[in-house]
Design a protein around this motif. Structure first.
Motif, PDB file in Angstrom:
ATOM      1  N   GLY A 118     -94.834 -54.052-114.778  1.00 20.46           N
ATOM      2  CA  GLY A 118     -93.386 -53.910-114.688  1.00 20.46           C
ATOM      3  C   GLY A 118     -93.003 -52.443-114.618  1.00 20.46           C
ATOM      4  N   GLY A 119     -91.979 -52.168-113.848  1.00 16.08           N
ATOM      5  CA  GLY A 119     -91.447 -50.801-113.769  1.00 16.08           C
ATOM      6  C   GLY A 119     -90.054 -50.782-114.367  1.00 16.08           C
ATOM      7  N   ASN A 120     -89.907 -50.144-115.520  1.00 13.28           N
ATOM      8  CA  ASN A 120     -88.613 -50.067-116.194  1.00 13.28           C
ATOM      9  C   ASN A 120     -87.951 -48.735-115.832  1.00 13.28           C
ATOM     10  OD1 ASN A 120     -86.445 -50.047-117.931  1.00 13.28           O
ATOM     11  ND2 ASN A 120     -87.679 -49.713-119.780  1.00 13.28           N
ATOM     12  N   TRP A 121     -86.939 -48.818-114.977  1.00 10.56           N
ATOM     13  CA  TRP A 121     -86.290 -47.571-114.527  1.00 10.56           C
ATOM     14  C   TRP A 121     -85.366 -46.985-115.595  1.00 10.56           C
ATOM     15  CZ3 TRP A 121     -84.341 -48.171-108.741  1.00 10.56           C
ATOM     16  CH2 TRP A 121     -85.441 -48.504-107.933  1.00 10.56           C
ATOM     17  N   LYS A 122     -85.091 -47.773-116.624  1.00 12.27           N
ATOM     18  CA  LYS A 122     -84.131 -47.343-117.658  1.00 12.27           C
ATOM     19  C   LYS A 122     -82.811 -46.938-116.987  1.00 12.27           C
ATOM     20  CE  LYS A 122     -88.025 -45.718-120.322  1.00 12.27           C
ATOM     21  NZ  LYS A 122     -88.454 -45.241-121.615  1.00 12.27           N
ATOM     22  N   MET A 123     -82.128 -45.889-117.494  1.00  8.54           N
ATOM     23  CA  MET A 123     -80.853 -45.500-116.877  1.00  8.54           C
ATOM     24  C   MET A 123     -81.116 -44.398-115.841  1.00  8.54           C
ATOM     25  SD  MET A 123     -77.180 -44.797-118.724  1.00  8.54           S
ATOM     26  CE  MET A 123     -77.340 -43.031-118.956  1.00  8.54           C
ATOM     27  N   ASN A 124     -81.981 -44.733-114.898  1.00  2.71           N
ATOM     28  CA  ASN A 124     -82.340 -43.816-113.813  1.00  2.71           C
ATOM     29  C   ASN A 124     -82.274 -44.574-112.503  1.00  2.71           C
ATOM     30  OD1 ASN A 124     -83.362 -41.470-115.471  1.00  2.71           O
ATOM     31  ND2 ASN A 124     -84.739 -43.074-116.184  1.00  2.71           N
ATOM     32  N   GLY A 125     -82.084 -43.837-111.423  1.00  4.99           N
ATOM     33  CA  GLY A 125     -82.096 -44.473-110.110  1.00  4.99           C
ATOM     34  C   GLY A 125     -80.881 -44.077-109.301  1.00  4.99           C
ATOM     35  N   SER A 126     -80.939 -44.447-108.038  1.00 10.37           N
ATOM     36  CA  SER A 126     -79.877 -44.103-107.098  1.00 10.37           C
ATOM     37  C   SER A 126     -80.161 -44.912-105.833  1.00 10.37           C
ATOM     38  CB  SER A 126     -79.936 -42.607-106.760  1.00 10.37           C
ATOM     39  OG  SER A 126     -81.204 -42.309-106.191  1.00 10.37           O
ATOM     40  N   LYS A 127     -79.207 -44.919-104.923  1.00  9.43           N
ATOM     41  CA  LYS A 127     -79.462 -45.592-103.643  1.00  9.43           C
ATOM     42  C   LYS A 127     -80.624 -44.911-102.916  1.00  9.43           C
ATOM     43  CE  LYS A 127     -74.828 -47.393-102.925  1.00  9.43           C
ATOM     44  NZ  LYS A 127     -73.614 -47.368-102.113  1.00  9.43           N
TER      45      LYS A 127
ATOM     46  N   ILE B 247    -102.345 -59.883-109.067  1.00 11.06           N
ATOM     47  CA  ILE B 247    -101.395 -58.931-109.652  1.00 11.06           C
ATOM     48  C   ILE B 247     -99.964 -59.340-109.337  1.00 11.06           C
ATOM     49  CG2 ILE B 247    -100.619 -56.513-109.653  1.00 11.06           C
ATOM     50  CD1 ILE B 247    -103.448 -55.744-108.820  1.00 11.06           C
ATOM     51  N   GLU B 248     -99.143 -59.320-110.370  1.00  9.55           N
ATOM     52  CA  GLU B 248     -97.706 -59.583-110.217  1.00  9.55           C
ATOM     53  C   GLU B 248     -96.960 -58.275-110.506  1.00  9.55           C
ATOM     54  OE1 GLU B 248     -96.627 -62.925-112.628  1.00  9.55           O
ATOM     55  OE2 GLU B 248     -94.557 -62.927-111.908  1.00  9.55           O
ATOM     56  N   VAL B 249     -95.947 -58.001-109.713  1.00 11.55           N
ATOM     57  CA  VAL B 249     -95.183 -56.746-109.866  1.00 11.55           C
ATOM     58  C   VAL B 249     -93.706 -57.085-110.051  1.00 11.55           C
ATOM     59  CG1 VAL B 249     -94.503 -54.581-108.736  1.00 11.55           C
ATOM     60  CG2 VAL B 249     -96.823 -55.469-108.445  1.00 11.55           C
ATOM     61  N   VAL B 250     -93.100 -56.408-111.023  1.00 12.25           N
ATOM     62  CA  VAL B 250     -91.679 -56.624-111.317  1.00 12.25           C
ATOM     63  C   VAL B 250     -91.019 -55.261-111.479  1.00 12.25           C
ATOM     64  CG1 VAL B 250     -90.043 -57.640-112.960  1.00 12.25           C
ATOM     65  CG2 VAL B 250     -92.231 -58.745-112.592  1.00 12.25           C
ATOM     66  N   VAL B 251     -89.913 -55.028-110.784  1.00  6.97           N
ATOM     67  CA  VAL B 251     -89.203 -53.762-110.993  1.00  6.97           C
ATOM     68  C   VAL B 251     -87.863 -54.038-111.662  1.00  6.97           C
ATOM     69  CG1 VAL B 251     -90.316 -52.438-109.159  1.00  6.97           C
ATOM     70  CG2 VAL B 251     -88.254 -53.711-108.641  1.00  6.97           C
ATOM     71  N   SER B 252     -87.507 -53.124-112.559  1.00  7.76           N
ATOM     72  CA  SER B 252     -86.326 -53.339-113.389  1.00  7.76           C
ATOM     73  C   SER B 252     -85.370 -52.147-113.292  1.00  7.76           C
ATOM     74  CB  SER B 252     -86.791 -53.570-114.838  1.00  7.76           C
ATOM     75  OG  SER B 252     -85.705 -53.920-115.636  1.00  7.76           O
TER      76      SER B 252
END
Ligand code: PEP
Length: 251
Positions: free
Chosen positions: A8-17, A38-43
């Motif tokens: 899993g990828g936890n972006w927390k309070m980060n990111g943008s378009k 492998i299973e992949v999840v982005v958050s």
């Protein structure tokens, strides 16, 4: 029974378009891994869930970082399971240590939200883990078992099929101080033992336990070799192209 590795990828309070374009559309969609293993999840943050679900290839799961324990109503600022389902978002993280610490989420509330999410068709990455002073006081498993019990008390045995446990020692999150593979394996093994004793042998065998805490492209391979480490929940490194190297560590 082989447990499918889950990253899993936890972006927390980060990111943008711009990050969705570069990381999801270009890097992750352009990468390949063995989806039978492998299973992949982005958050991403809630406001980007729709854009990420639309941008990501179908084999990438999308997760919220939190939900509320009611479907709708006067709960300003909260996120409903129904919103997620409408967007095609199948997962939510719950009980992350940042929510426990900064937003005072109690063990029972995390348990209640876990049961609510699953009853409404979501899958949950449920986070547990001790703080540094608790580890130093030899309270690591006591803290993890207390947090786990609050989740287990809220679930039926069947609902465990929709749960992934993320063991995240708080002292390792965002600090660059990763647990050694031996330290992580010891706690993962204890968590599985607790599940066997308190839920069932089947649930203990089938439940995936991720490690989280400063996982990066350099330390992931050794961690992934441990028998009770079934994947990772990744914060900082999930915002960078190196996330792909962490995903394929599961191969
Ligand atoms: C996390 O956010 O769950 C996490 C483990 O963060 P990091 O990988 O940055 O330590």
């Amino acid at each position: 029974m082989a447990r499918k590795f889950i990253v899993g990828g936890n972006w927390k309070m980060n990111g943008s378009k711009a990050l969705i374009k570069s990381l999801v559309q270009e890097t992750l969609n352009g990468a390949s891994w063995d989806t039978s293993k492998i299973e992949v999840v982005v958050s991403p943050p809630a406001v980007y869930l729709d854009a990420v679900r639309q941008a990501a290839k179908p084999e990438i799961g999308v997760s919220a970082q939190n939900i509320y324990s009611e479907r709708s109503g006067a709960y300003t600022g909260e996120i409903s399971v129904d919103f997620l389902k409408e967007l095609g978002v199948e997962w939510t993280i719950l009980g992350h240590s940042e929510r426990r610490e900064y937003f005072k989420e109690a063990d029972e509330f995390v348990g209640k939200k876990t049961a609510f999410a699953i009853s409404n068709g979501l899958k949950v990455i449920a986070c547990i883990g001790e703080k540094l002073h608790e580890r130093e006081a030899d309270q690591t498993t006591a803290v993890c078992f207390r947090q786990l019990k609050a989740i287990a008390d809220a679930l039926t045995p069947q609902q465990w099929a929709s749960v992934v446990i993320a063991y995240e020692p708080v002292w390792a999150i965002g600090t660059g101080k990763v647990a050694t593979p031996e330290q992580a394996q010891e706690v993962h093994h204890a968590i599985r033992g607790w599940l066997a004793e308190n839920v069932s042998a089947e649930v203990a065998e089938a439940t995936r336990i991720q490690y989280g805490g400063s996982v990066n492209e350099k330390n992931c391979v050794e961690l992934a070799k441990k028998p009770d480490i079934d994947g990772f929940l990744v914060g900082g490194a999930s915002l960078k192209p190196e996330f792909v190297k962490i995903i394929v560590a599961g191969e």
